[in-house]
Scaffold this motif. Structure first.
Motif, PDB file in Angstrom:
ATOM      1  N   THR A  76       0.397   6.441  -7.295  1.00  8.42           N
ATOM      2  CA  THR A  76      -1.087   6.763  -7.929  1.00  8.42           C
ATOM      3  C   THR A  76      -0.994   8.254  -7.858  1.00  8.42           C
ATOM      4  OG1 THR A  76      -3.241   6.356  -8.228  1.00  8.42           O
ATOM      5  CG2 THR A  76      -2.261   6.335  -5.902  1.00  8.42           C
ATOM      6  N   ARG A  77      -1.836   8.719  -8.976  1.00 14.38           N
ATOM      7  CA  ARG A  77      -2.400  10.036  -8.935  1.00 14.38           C
ATOM      8  C   ARG A  77      -3.636   9.978  -8.392  1.00 14.38           C
ATOM      9  NH1 ARG A  77      -0.868  10.835 -15.123  1.00 14.38           N
ATOM     10  NH2 ARG A  77       1.454  11.715 -15.088  1.00 14.38           N
ATOM     11  N   GLY A  78      -4.175   8.952  -7.971  1.00 11.41           N
ATOM     12  CA  GLY A  78      -5.469   8.967  -7.451  1.00 11.41           C
ATOM     13  C   GLY A  78      -6.221   7.529  -7.248  1.00 11.41           C
ATOM     14  N   LYS A  79      -6.264   6.749  -8.777  1.00  8.02           N
ATOM     15  CA  LYS A  79      -6.992   5.720  -8.753  1.00  8.02           C
ATOM     16  C   LYS A  79      -6.402   4.492  -8.419  1.00  8.02           C
ATOM     17  CE  LYS A  79      -9.872   7.636 -12.734  1.00  8.02           C
ATOM     18  NZ  LYS A  79     -10.472   7.646 -14.020  1.00  8.02           N
ATOM     19  N   ILE A  80      -7.173   3.661  -7.740  1.00 11.35           N
ATOM     20  CA  ILE A  80      -6.510   2.256  -6.972  1.00 11.35           C
ATOM     21  C   ILE A  80      -7.173   1.018  -7.390  1.00 11.35           C
ATOM     22  CG2 ILE A  80      -5.649   1.214  -5.181  1.00 11.35           C
ATOM     23  CD1 ILE A  80      -5.109   3.911  -4.125  1.00 11.35           C
ATOM     24  N   LEU A  81      -6.689   0.062  -8.010  1.00 12.60           N
ATOM     25  CA  LEU A  81      -7.478  -1.390  -8.013  1.00 12.60           C
ATOM     26  C   LEU A  81      -6.517  -2.205  -7.212  1.00 12.60           C
ATOM     27  CD1 LEU A  81      -8.341  -1.596 -11.783  1.00 12.60           C
ATOM     28  CD2 LEU A  81      -9.871  -1.383  -9.883  1.00 12.60           C
ATOM     29  N   LEU A  82      -7.278  -2.997  -6.399  1.00 10.37           N
ATOM     30  CA  LEU A  82      -6.581  -4.082  -5.471  1.00 10.37           C
ATOM     31  C   LEU A  82      -7.164  -5.299  -5.648  1.00 10.37           C
ATOM     32  CD1 LEU A  82      -4.356  -4.527  -3.320  1.00 10.37           C
ATOM     33  CD2 LEU A  82      -6.308  -4.049  -1.787  1.00 10.37           C
ATOM     34  N   CYS A  83      -6.253  -6.398  -5.755  1.00 10.08           N
ATOM     35  CA  CYS A  83      -6.794  -7.584  -5.547  1.00 10.08           C
ATOM     36  C   CYS A  83      -6.055  -8.539  -4.603  1.00 10.08           C
ATOM     37  CB  CYS A  83      -6.629  -8.360  -7.050  1.00 10.08           C
ATOM     38  SG  CYS A  83      -7.378  -7.914  -8.627  1.00 10.08           S
ATOM     39  N   THR A  84      -6.852  -8.864  -3.590  1.00 11.82           N
ATOM     40  CA  THR A  84      -6.354  -9.770  -2.395  1.00 11.82           C
ATOM     41  C   THR A  84      -7.455 -10.398  -1.887  1.00 11.82           C
ATOM     42  OG1 THR A  84      -5.089  -9.414  -0.502  1.00 11.82           O
ATOM     43  CG2 THR A  84      -6.531  -7.744  -0.877  1.00 11.82           C
ATOM     44  N   GLY A  85      -6.971 -11.089  -0.762  1.00 12.24           N
ATOM     45  CA  GLY A  85      -7.995 -12.036  -0.118  1.00 12.24           C
ATOM     46  C   GLY A  85      -9.112 -11.263   0.607  1.00 12.24           C
ATOM     47  N   ALA A  86     -10.339 -11.765   0.678  1.00  8.39           N
ATOM     48  CA  ALA A  86     -11.382 -11.204   1.465  1.00  8.39           C
ATOM     49  C   ALA A  86     -11.378 -10.920   2.846  1.00  8.39           C
ATOM     50  CB  ALA A  86     -12.718 -12.209   1.412  1.00  8.39           C
ATOM     51  N   VAL A  87     -10.145 -11.637   3.306  1.00  7.07           N
ATOM     52  CA  VAL A  87      -9.944 -11.326   4.684  1.00  7.07           C
ATOM     53  C   VAL A  87      -9.220 -10.153   5.153  1.00  7.07           C
ATOM     54  CG1 VAL A  87      -9.993 -13.823   5.249  1.00  7.07           C
ATOM     55  CG2 VAL A  87      -7.767 -12.725   4.764  1.00  7.07           C
ATOM     56  N   MET A  88      -8.894  -9.625   3.912  1.00 10.15           N
ATOM     57  CA  MET A  88      -8.007  -8.163   3.996  1.00 10.15           C
ATOM     58  C   MET A  88      -8.757  -7.041   3.801  1.00 10.15           C
ATOM     59  SD  MET A  88      -5.200  -9.747   4.745  1.00 10.15           S
ATOM     60  CE  MET A  88      -4.255  -8.389   5.085  1.00 10.15           C
ATOM     61  N   GLU A  89     -10.163  -7.317   3.698  1.00  9.68           N
ATOM     62  CA  GLU A  89     -11.115  -6.301   3.362  1.00  9.68           C
ATOM     63  C   GLU A  89     -10.732  -5.001   4.469  1.00  9.68           C
ATOM     64  OE1 GLU A  89     -15.646  -5.260   2.988  1.00  9.68           O
ATOM     65  OE2 GLU A  89     -15.079  -7.311   2.775  1.00  9.68           O
ATOM     66  N   GLU A  90     -11.010  -5.020   5.558  1.00  9.93           N
ATOM     67  CA  GLU A  90     -10.712  -3.982   6.542  1.00  9.93           C
ATOM     68  C   GLU A  90      -9.435  -3.176   6.520  1.00  9.93           C
ATOM     69  OE1 GLU A  90     -12.076  -4.841  10.652  1.00  9.93           O
ATOM     70  OE2 GLU A  90     -13.860  -5.636   9.930  1.00  9.93           O
ATOM     71  N   GLU A  91      -8.774  -3.932   6.265  1.00 12.91           N
ATOM     72  CA  GLU A  91      -7.230  -3.518   6.367  1.00 12.91           C
ATOM     73  C   GLU A  91      -6.997  -2.674   4.921  1.00 12.91           C
ATOM     74  OE1 GLU A  91      -3.302  -3.041   8.252  1.00 12.91           O
ATOM     75  OE2 GLU A  91      -5.184  -3.143   8.807  1.00 12.91           O
ATOM     76  N   ALA A  92      -7.446  -3.087   3.971  1.00 15.25           N
ATOM     77  CA  ALA A  92      -7.330  -2.550   2.522  1.00 15.25           C
ATOM     78  C   ALA A  92      -8.167  -1.122   2.507  1.00 15.25           C
ATOM     79  CB  ALA A  92      -7.861  -3.472   1.419  1.00 15.25           C
ATOM     80  N   ALA A  93      -9.309  -1.198   3.331  1.00 13.53           N
ATOM     81  CA  ALA A  93     -10.174  -0.094   3.496  1.00 13.53           C
ATOM     82  C   ALA A  93      -9.376   1.055   4.282  1.00 13.53           C
ATOM     83  CB  ALA A  93     -11.299  -0.125   3.898  1.00 13.53           C
ATOM     84  N   ARG A  94      -8.846   0.405   5.218  1.00 11.94           N
ATOM     85  CA  ARG A  94      -8.139   1.653   6.089  1.00 11.94           C
ATOM     86  C   ARG A  94      -6.595   2.190   5.533  1.00 11.94           C
ATOM     87  NH1 ARG A  94      -3.634   1.692   9.410  1.00 11.94           N
ATOM     88  NH2 ARG A  94      -3.274  -0.361   9.077  1.00 11.94           N
ATOM     89  N   LEU A  95      -6.020   1.208   4.677  1.00 13.77           N
ATOM     90  CA  LEU A  95      -4.802   1.902   3.945  1.00 13.77           C
ATOM     91  C   LEU A  95      -4.998   2.719   2.780  1.00 13.77           C
ATOM     92  CD1 LEU A  95      -2.794  -1.536   4.867  1.00 13.77           C
ATOM     93  CD2 LEU A  95      -2.125   0.744   5.725  1.00 13.77           C
ATOM     94  N   ALA A 142       0.850  -1.030   0.101  1.00  4.03           N
ATOM     95  CA  ALA A 142       0.133   0.020   0.138  1.00  4.03           C
ATOM     96  C   ALA A 142       0.937   1.292  -0.030  1.00  4.03           C
ATOM     97  CB  ALA A 142      -0.945  -0.183   1.391  1.00  4.03           C
ATOM     98  N   GLU A 143       2.084   1.250   0.665  1.00  4.27           N
ATOM     99  CA  GLU A 143       3.018   2.195   0.730  1.00  4.27           C
ATOM    100  C   GLU A 143       3.441   2.521  -0.655  1.00  4.27           C
ATOM    101  OE1 GLU A 143       6.924   3.873   3.090  1.00  4.27           O
ATOM    102  OE2 GLU A 143       5.932   2.117   3.408  1.00  4.27           O
ATOM    103  N   THR A 144       3.694   1.580  -1.564  1.00  3.89           N
ATOM    104  CA  THR A 144       4.207   1.888  -2.934  1.00  3.89           C
ATOM    105  C   THR A 144       2.862   2.198  -3.807  1.00  3.89           C
ATOM    106  OG1 THR A 144       5.441  -0.048  -2.612  1.00  3.89           O
ATOM    107  CG2 THR A 144       5.096   0.395  -4.903  1.00  3.89           C
ATOM    108  N   VAL A 145       1.978   1.726  -3.551  1.00  2.00           N
ATOM    109  CA  VAL A 145       0.487   2.206  -4.379  1.00  2.00           C
ATOM    110  C   VAL A 145       0.481   3.707  -4.056  1.00  2.00           C
ATOM    111  CG1 VAL A 145      -1.781   1.940  -4.525  1.00  2.00           C
ATOM    112  CG2 VAL A 145      -0.292  -0.050  -4.585  1.00  2.00           C
ATOM    113  N   ARG A 146       0.450   4.036  -2.716  1.00  2.00           N
ATOM    114  CA  ARG A 146      -0.036   5.407  -2.514  1.00  2.00           C
ATOM    115  C   ARG A 146       1.183   6.339  -3.266  1.00  2.00           C
ATOM    116  NH1 ARG A 146      -1.058   3.423   2.544  1.00  2.00           N
ATOM    117  NH2 ARG A 146       1.034   4.051   3.626  1.00  2.00           N
ATOM    118  N   TYR A 147       2.302   5.937  -3.209  1.00  2.00           N
ATOM    119  CA  TYR A 147       3.559   6.690  -3.777  1.00  2.00           C
ATOM    120  C   TYR A 147       3.228   6.753  -5.240  1.00  2.00           C
ATOM    121  CZ  TYR A 147       8.168   8.080  -5.595  1.00  2.00           C
ATOM    122  OH  TYR A 147       9.100   8.596  -6.129  1.00  2.00           O
TER     123      TYR A 147
END
Length: 214
Positions: A161-180, A154-159
């Motif tokens: 992107t100009r704004g738009k993000i697509l993320l593919c990962t496990g369903a168990v990571m939903e809350e952490e993905a939303a937070r990050l 996520a640190e790499t992605v934030r660095y």
């Protein structure tokens, strides 16, 4: 022909066979990307030791089309640990979008300047010419299903992107993905060439064409 002559022939055959096996192993590790199938998913085989599981053709196509739509013609797309999406993007649009593949597996260096070596454990250890916020859309798939891997990716992605993000990962990571990353689940469910034990989801932080999970 004497027995010693037979032994020499057998010895030569053994050496030849070993050389051939070494050659084919080398070719497998360093594939030749030339030809019509240079961007085919699977032309570079999965390495399970690197937690590599390629997307199905249908999923790679859907994600690539979404990335193109999000970036716009002439836009820039960063594929972070998503080589099968990179391959599909190149297969679809050639040079109409600019695509970079950030990937740990150096076998993908066969794609030339598109390849940027990337180790998620050092999220900002990138070449100097990779500027901050220089990609219209970033699509990422952290190689390991862990909070640490997601946080660093996520640190790499934030660095990048100009704004738009697509993320593919496990369903168990939903809350952490939303937070990050501020992403929410899409109704589109990605699939892989091989069946995985963990439920897999796609997330976005914008109004994507992948649908909303309600």
């Amino acid at each position: 022909m004497s027995d010693s002559d037979d032994d020499d022939v057998l010895q030569l055959s053994s050496h030849t066979l070993a050389a051939l096996q070494e050659f084919y192993a080398e070719q497998k590790q360093h594939p030749d990307p030339s030809g019509d199938d240079k961007y085919n998913i699977g032309v570079i085989e999965e390495n399970w030791q690197l937690s590599q599981f390629w997307y199905s053709q249908e999923t790679a196509l859907r994600l690539a089309k979404e990335a193109i739509a999000a970036a716009g013609e002439g836009g820039r797309v960063a594929c972070v640990s998503t080589p099968s999406v990179y391959q599909k993007l190149r297969e679809l649009r050639g040079e109409l979008v600019s695509v970079c593949l950030f990937e740990f597996d150096r076998r993908f260096a066969v794609y030339g300047e598109d390849f940027i070596f990337y180790d998620y454990s050092h999220p900002l250890d990138l070449p100097g010419d990779v500027a901050a916020h220089s990609f219209d859309v970033v699509i990422a798939d952290p190689p390991y299903l862990s909070a640490d891997c997601l946080q660093k990716t996520a640190e790499t992605v934030r660095y990048l992107t100009r704004g738009k993000i697509l993320l593919c990962t496990g369903a168990v990571m939903e809350e952490e993905a939303a937070r990050l990353l501020g992403v929410t689940p899409c109704s589109f469910l990605p699939t892989h060439r091989r069946v995985l034990a963990n439920e897999f989801r796609c997330y976005a932080n914008y109004d994507s064409g992948l649908g909303h999970d309600v």
